[in-house]
Design a protein around this motif. Sequence first.
Motif, PDB file in Angstrom:
ATOM      1  N   ILE A 292       0.822  -1.219   0.000  1.00  0.00           N
ATOM      2  CA  ILE A 292       0.000   0.000   0.000  1.00  0.00           C
ATOM      3  C   ILE A 292       0.850   1.260   0.000  1.00  0.00           C
TER       4      ILE A 292
ATOM      5  N   TYR B 171     -11.400  -8.069   0.167  1.00  0.00           N
ATOM      6  CA  TYR B 171     -10.439  -6.983  -0.015  1.00  0.00           C
ATOM      7  C   TYR B 171      -9.793  -6.597   1.308  1.00  0.00           C
TER       8      TYR B 171
ATOM      9  N   ASP C  73      -7.547  -3.716   1.600  1.00  0.00           N
ATOM     10  CA  ASP C  73      -6.918  -2.396   1.516  1.00  0.00           C
ATOM     11  C   ASP C  73      -7.073  -1.568   2.791  1.00  0.00           C
TER      12      ASP C  73
END
Length: 367
Positions: free
Chosen positions: A138, A262, A264
């Motif tokens: 990230i 996901y 994130d």
Amino acid sequence: MNFSDKIGIQFSGWWIPRSILGLFRNHMSALKAAWMALRLIFFPPEPKPELIILDVSMFALYVLNLFTSYKLFYLENFLELKNTDACYEHSRIYPTLLEAKWIKLADEIIVETIGFAEILKKSYPSIIRQPKILYPSIDIGLWNEPGIKIQRIIPDLMDNTILFLSVGKFRRSSNFRLALDAFELLLELIDDTAVTKRFQLVIAGNCKCLEEKFYYNEMMAAAKERMCASQVTFLKQLPIIHEKTLILESAIMIHPAKNDVYSDFLLKAMSLGKPIVAANKGIASKLLVHRLSGVIIEPDPRMFAIAMKKLMMSPHLQVFLGDMAKDTFDKSYSFESFCSKINKITRKSGTSISITATSENETNPTN
């Protein structure tokens, strides 16, 4: 190969028309992938690569396996699930017979999360090779930039506001209603209006398609019916620097999604050392350890509210969970860990490629 080399060669068929007299309208991805593969076969770059990583049509995998001796890694990113309410317990894709055969030609298969690994196994039951799970780094773009003033995002926010933040897609799978219900209960559980009047719940994401706009409007309507309506903020646009600022300024992260694939938001919150309260039915239970690096509980509004109250009443516990979450991120999900895992995979496959993390390129590790 070192990311600091900054060498990038694109073998793509971007120039190929979307249709040639309508003949290939439904096969453009395979056609472009075939063109890329043929260029690599007949006009390879210098120096000649040892390893090729593909995230295109598997037809390229077949062609390259047939005519070259390159090591081939196939990255399955499940693009067809990106815009759906995907959950790994129930989702699968239905490949053609050829795709089910071609995927076996890859030297390694890489997926983004453990949820995607489960979907892959169900979608390709004949695969013997276990997919490698490589959580995306990230540390990209503006994420390394400092945060901005919170009032630039929420103009009427008071300086002493205590933020609770939930980020995700504006889809039912994000389960934002759970965050809203839990926040309303939290205000009831803490019998101190001098404190609770400073609380603000922020639900944020990027609202793009029509379905997401419908859910956004539905959540807005649901919030207006609550006594706490003035203490709930919805953001339907979330640039990277805004997301980082909101996480930095928040006291507690709320991740109510169930069976999500996901990672994130969780990884970003972990990287900034924030305490997280998350549902135990999704990917959070794979990334965090209950009461050690986060609070992982049943997706029930009262249980969420009780957990949030305990955290608010114990600043030391907030710090402990945040520190442990960051330590987990640094050891297992940081850019350095990302590079280390790639090196292990490439060494196992017999290639001599070495990828290292450098401070110069941590802002763009995908080059």
